[in-house]
Design a protein around this motif. Structure first.
Motif, mmCIF file in Angstrom:
data_model
loop_
_atom_site.group_PDB
_atom_site.id
_atom_site.type_symbol
_atom_site.label_atom_id
_atom_site.label_comp_id
_atom_site.label_asym_id
_atom_site.label_seq_id
_atom_site.Cartn_x
_atom_site.Cartn_y
_atom_site.Cartn_z
ATOM 1 N N ASN A 1 5.247 -26.852 36.515
ATOM 2 C CA ASN A 1 4.652 -25.633 37.060
ATOM 3 C C ASN A 1 3.251 -25.963 37.549
ATOM 4 N N ASP B 1 1.000 -24.222 39.343
ATOM 5 C CA ASP B 1 -0.048 -23.209 39.155
ATOM 6 C C ASP B 1 -0.599 -23.225 37.730
ATOM 7 N N ASP B 2 0.282 -23.321 36.748
ATOM 8 C CA ASP B 2 -0.166 -23.364 35.356
ATOM 9 C C ASP B 2 -0.949 -24.645 35.062
ATOM 10 N N THR B 3 -0.496 -25.764 35.627
ATOM 11 C CA THR B 3 -1.174 -27.041 35.397
ATOM 12 C C THR B 3 -2.567 -27.036 36.010
ATOM 13 N N ALA C 1 -4.419 -24.354 36.623
ATOM 14 C CA ALA C 1 -5.239 -23.428 35.823
ATOM 15 C C ALA C 1 -5.740 -24.102 34.552
ATOM 16 N N LEU C 2 -4.875 -24.842 33.887
ATOM 17 C CA LEU C 2 -5.275 -25.560 32.676
ATOM 18 C C LEU C 2 -6.308 -26.633 32.984
#
Length: 90
Positions: free
Chosen positions: A44, A46-48, A50-51
């Motif tokens: 993912n 987008d999640d990566t 963001a993190l």
């Protein structure tokens, strides 16, 4: 930044010593000698991203979609290394 695909974790690291040697120009082109970039496939994007942003990374440009096959982006870690991230869409 380091990435562990098994745990889906990105960790940002900064060396404490010895001091980094300044390279001129500070951000060399991708084809310059030495380790400048590393590419990972993630589940993912987008999640990566963001993190990674919470861990001190910075997005270079924007997240782009290549045809209907991949989403891609580049990030820069604290030591200047470029991290290329790719998410397969198929």
């Amino acid at each position: 930044m380091t990435f562990s695909p098994a745990a889906s974790v990105i960790t940002t690291t900064a060396p404490r010593g010895p001091e980094l040697v300044a390279v001129e120009p500070a951000f060399q082109p991708p084809y310059a000698l030495g380790l400048r970039s590393v590419m990972f496939v993630v589940n993912n994007l987008d999640d990566t991203v963001a993190l990674a942003l919470t861990q001190g990374g910075s997005l270079i440009g924007e997240i782009v979609q290549y045809e209907n096959k991949y989403c891609l982006c580049y990030m820069r870690g604290p030591a200047g290394i470029i991290l290329a991230l790719s998410e397969e869409l198929f």
